[in-house]
Design a protein around this motif. Structure first.
Motif, PDB file in Angstrom:
ATOM      1  N   GLY A  49       0.802  -1.212   0.000  1.00 10.48           N
ATOM      2  CA  GLY A  49       0.000   0.000   0.000  1.00 10.48           C
ATOM      3  C   GLY A  49       0.837   1.265   0.000  1.00 10.48           C
ATOM      4  N   GLU A  50       2.101   1.159   0.381  1.00 11.93           N
ATOM      5  CA  GLU A  50       2.985   2.317   0.420  1.00 11.93           C
ATOM      6  C   GLU A  50       3.705   2.557  -0.912  1.00 11.93           C
ATOM      7  OE1 GLU A  50       4.229   1.620   5.131  1.00 11.93           O
ATOM      8  OE2 GLU A  50       5.671   1.290   3.519  1.00 11.93           O
ATOM      9  N   VAL A  51       3.592   1.626  -1.818  1.00 14.48           N
ATOM     10  CA  VAL A  51       4.354   1.697  -3.066  1.00 14.48           C
ATOM     11  C   VAL A  51       3.751   2.744  -4.000  1.00 14.48           C
ATOM     12  CG1 VAL A  51       5.161   0.411  -5.096  1.00 14.48           C
ATOM     13  CG2 VAL A  51       5.021  -0.717  -2.847  1.00 14.48           C
ATOM     14  N   ALA A  52       4.616   3.568  -4.583  1.00 15.54           N
ATOM     15  CA  ALA A  52       4.195   4.562  -5.553  1.00 15.54           C
ATOM     16  C   ALA A  52       4.689   4.156  -6.943  1.00 15.54           C
ATOM     17  CB  ALA A  52       4.764   5.934  -5.190  1.00 15.54           C
ATOM     18  N   GLU A  53       4.130   4.817  -7.960  1.00 25.91           N
ATOM     19  CA  GLU A  53       4.517   4.494  -9.336  1.00 25.91           C
ATOM     20  C   GLU A  53       6.018   4.677  -9.546  1.00 25.91           C
ATOM     21  OE1 GLU A  53       3.676   6.307 -13.742  1.00 25.91           O
ATOM     22  OE2 GLU A  53       1.925   5.987 -12.439  1.00 25.91           O
ATOM     23  N   GLY A  54       6.604   5.679  -8.894  1.00 28.78           N
ATOM     24  CA  GLY A  54       8.034   5.908  -9.033  1.00 28.78           C
ATOM     25  C   GLY A  54       8.868   4.741  -8.543  1.00 28.78           C
ATOM     26  N   ASP A  55       8.376   4.017  -7.531  1.00 27.40           N
ATOM     27  CA  ASP A  55       9.097   2.842  -7.040  1.00 27.40           C
ATOM     28  C   ASP A  55       9.143   1.754  -8.110  1.00 27.40           C
ATOM     29  OD1 ASP A  55       9.499   3.901  -4.395  1.00 27.40           O
ATOM     30  OD2 ASP A  55       7.394   3.429  -3.972  1.00 27.40           O
ATOM     31  N   VAL A  56       8.039   1.610  -8.817  1.00 25.95           N
ATOM     32  CA  VAL A  56       7.959   0.577  -9.854  1.00 25.95           C
ATOM     33  C   VAL A  56       8.839   0.943 -11.043  1.00 25.95           C
ATOM     34  CG1 VAL A  56       6.423  -0.786 -11.312  1.00 25.95           C
ATOM     35  CG2 VAL A  56       5.609   0.056  -9.097  1.00 25.95           C
ATOM     36  N   THR A  57       8.767   2.203 -11.479  1.00 22.21           N
ATOM     37  CA  THR A  57       9.596   2.616 -12.621  1.00 22.21           C
ATOM     38  C   THR A  57      11.082   2.541 -12.270  1.00 22.21           C
ATOM     39  OG1 THR A  57       9.358   4.940 -11.962  1.00 22.21           O
ATOM     40  CG2 THR A  57       7.809   4.089 -13.593  1.00 22.21           C
ATOM     41  N   ALA A  58      11.428   2.804 -11.013  1.00 19.44           N
ATOM     42  CA  ALA A  58      12.828   2.675 -10.592  1.00 19.44           C
ATOM     43  C   ALA A  58      13.272   1.219 -10.666  1.00 19.44           C
ATOM     44  CB  ALA A  58      13.002   3.211  -9.175  1.00 19.44           C
ATOM     45  N   PHE A  59      12.365   0.310 -10.368  1.00 19.77           N
ATOM     46  CA  PHE A  59      12.688  -1.118 -10.460  1.00 19.77           C
ATOM     47  C   PHE A  59      12.944  -1.515 -11.911  1.00 19.77           C
ATOM     48  CE2 PHE A  59      11.133  -5.614 -10.783  1.00 19.77           C
ATOM     49  CZ  PHE A  59      12.187  -6.198 -10.081  1.00 19.77           C
ATOM     50  N   VAL A  60      12.128  -0.983 -12.824  1.00 20.00           N
ATOM     51  CA  VAL A  60      12.320  -1.271 -14.247  1.00 20.00           C
ATOM     52  C   VAL A  60      13.705  -0.804 -14.687  1.00 20.00           C
ATOM     53  CG1 VAL A  60      11.483  -0.870 -16.589  1.00 20.00           C
ATOM     54  CG2 VAL A  60       9.847  -1.131 -14.703  1.00 20.00           C
ATOM     55  N   ALA A  61      14.084   0.394 -14.258  1.00 16.77           N
ATOM     56  CA  ALA A  61      15.406   0.924 -14.611  1.00 16.77           C
ATOM     57  C   ALA A  61      16.512   0.055 -14.019  1.00 16.77           C
ATOM     58  CB  ALA A  61      15.539   2.353 -14.115  1.00 16.77           C
ATOM     59  N   ALA A  62      16.317  -0.397 -12.781  1.00 21.44           N
ATOM     60  CA  ALA A  62      17.324  -1.235 -12.126  1.00 21.44           C
ATOM     61  C   ALA A  62      17.484  -2.572 -12.848  1.00 21.44           C
ATOM     62  CB  ALA A  62      16.943  -1.472 -10.669  1.00 21.44           C
ATOM     63  N   LEU A  63      16.392  -3.107 -13.367  1.00 19.31           N
ATOM     64  CA  LEU A  63      16.459  -4.367 -14.116  1.00 19.31           C
ATOM     65  C   LEU A  63      17.363  -4.231 -15.329  1.00 19.31           C
ATOM     66  CD1 LEU A  63      12.692  -5.453 -14.107  1.00 19.31           C
ATOM     67  CD2 LEU A  63      14.547  -6.530 -12.824  1.00 19.31           C
ATOM     68  N   ARG A  64      17.229  -3.112 -16.023  1.00 18.23           N
ATOM     69  CA  ARG A  64      17.974  -2.909 -17.253  1.00 18.23           C
ATOM     70  C   ARG A  64      19.439  -2.522 -16.997  1.00 18.23           C
ATOM     71  NH1 ARG A  64      17.390  -4.611 -21.564  1.00 18.23           N
ATOM     72  NH2 ARG A  64      17.062  -2.915 -23.022  1.00 18.23           N
ATOM     73  N   GLU A  65      19.687  -1.868 -15.836  1.00 13.80           N
ATOM     74  CA  GLU A  65      21.044  -1.398 -15.544  1.00 13.80           C
ATOM     75  C   GLU A  65      21.879  -2.427 -14.799  1.00 13.80           C
ATOM     76  OE1 GLU A  65      20.397   2.146 -13.353  1.00 13.80           O
ATOM     77  OE2 GLU A  65      19.494   3.240 -15.042  1.00 13.80           O
ATOM     78  N   GLY A  66      21.223  -3.232 -13.945  1.00 16.08           N
ATOM     79  CA  GLY A  66      21.949  -4.184 -13.132  1.00 16.08           C
ATOM     80  C   GLY A  66      22.683  -3.509 -11.983  1.00 16.08           C
ATOM     81  N   ASP A  67      23.277  -4.314 -11.100  1.00 12.96           N
ATOM     82  CA  ASP A  67      24.068  -3.792  -9.991  1.00 12.96           C
ATOM     83  C   ASP A  67      25.102  -4.832  -9.598  1.00 12.96           C
ATOM     84  OD1 ASP A  67      22.749  -5.724  -8.389  1.00 12.96           O
ATOM     85  OD2 ASP A  67      21.141  -4.309  -7.942  1.00 12.96           O
TER      86      ASP A  67
END
Length: 308
Positions: A49-67
């Protein structure tokens, strides 16, 4: 178990029981979503319930960039992960766990369209002719396996999952029962070459191989008499390809070749859809593009009015 972990567990149960997703797909979704929950924890999100759209889009970016812990994902793998995340949030909304769906507007990364690669009929013949020493039990098995993969368009998992009872070799009505994704079964006719190869294997080789161990009812057996695995079937194909001087041949390439050659021969795309076990004809229509591209190349090379 936290509330978010409980929702994830319920969602995966829903996918397995209600949606009938295959075990491999479920394993991929679980892996993707566990990575997503870790991402949320790192951003201080305790509940969905605390998750915002920005959290999801940041996850998409992290998937593509890796760490340092995760390699960067190609578009197709990232799209699968985004699909899992969108499904989780949609499930949580329907279940009343949260009041909004922060992933609803998030789109997966665009994928480059890759057309399936097929090999020529001549190369298929070279592959099957390279199964091993003539008359040897494992050669008969290898030939039956490759003839079935190409002759029915079966996935490798469908082929190694067959039992003896799934094959009907009655003259004039030869067919095999394949079990596809989601447990959906379909009957696919067997052509003359595949039927002959299976008959030779079942009568002249399988009993001798089965005597080595407890293969049970499995159709294709390994050298020790146990059921042939996906990895074992891959090795059969790899060995035949090496002996035949063919590079980069995969079991799925035989499936692509099956579909492409049928369409080249004039088979209706709906028929090919049923034979491949595709839920949607859209999936099958990619093969029509392959044949159109082939026709275009022929015309460009041979027609006198196609010069630039």
């Amino acid at each position: 178990m936290s509330e978010t972990e409980a929702v994830l567990s319920s969602y995966l149960d829903h996918l397995a029981v209600d949606r009938g997703l295959a075990a491999n797909t479920l394993a991929s979704y679980r892996r993707d979503l566990l990575r997503y929950l870790e991402h949320l924890r790192n951003r201080g999100r305790v509940t969905l319930g605390e998750v915002a759209e920005g959290d999801v889009t940041a996850f998409v970016a992290a998937l593509r960039e890796g760490d340092e812990r995760h390699r960067a994902l190609v578009a197709a793998s990232a799209a699968r992960a985004v699909s899992a995340v969108r499904g989780l949030h949609r499930f949580a909304l329907v279940q009343g766990v949260c009041r909004h769906d922060p992933a609803r507007q998030v789109r997966p990364p665009r994928q480059l369209r890759r057309l399936p690669r097929a090999i020529s009929v001549r190369d298929v013949e070279r592959l099957i002719a390279s199964c091993g020493p003539d008359g040897a039990p494992l050669t008969l098995r290898n030939r039956a396996l490759l003839e079935l993969l190409y002759g029915t368009g079966a996935r490798i998992s469908e082929a190694v999952g067959l039992t003896v009872d799934d094959v009907d070799l009655v003259a004039g009505a030869q067919r095999v029962r394949l079990r596809g994704k989601g447990g959906r079964a379909r009957l696919v006719p067997l052509g003359g070459f595949a039927g002959e190869a299976l008959r030779a294997y079942l009568t002249g080789a399988r009993p001798r191989i089965a005597a080595q161990g407890g293969g049970g009812s499995g159709l294709f057996l390994n050298a020790r008499g146990g059921r042939l695995t996906r990895q074992g079937a891959w090795e059969v194909l790899r060995g035949a390809a090496e002996r035949g001087g063919l590079d980069g041949v995969s079991p799925h390439m035989l499936r692509h070749s099956f579909a492409t050659h049928l369409l080249d021969g004039g088979t209706d795309v709906r028929v090919v859809q049923e034979l491949l076990g595709h839920a949607s004809v859209t999936t099958t229509q990619v093969y029509t593009q392959v044949t159109v591209d082939a026709f275009r190349e022929v015309c460009a090379a041979a027609h006198p009015r196609t010069r630039d």
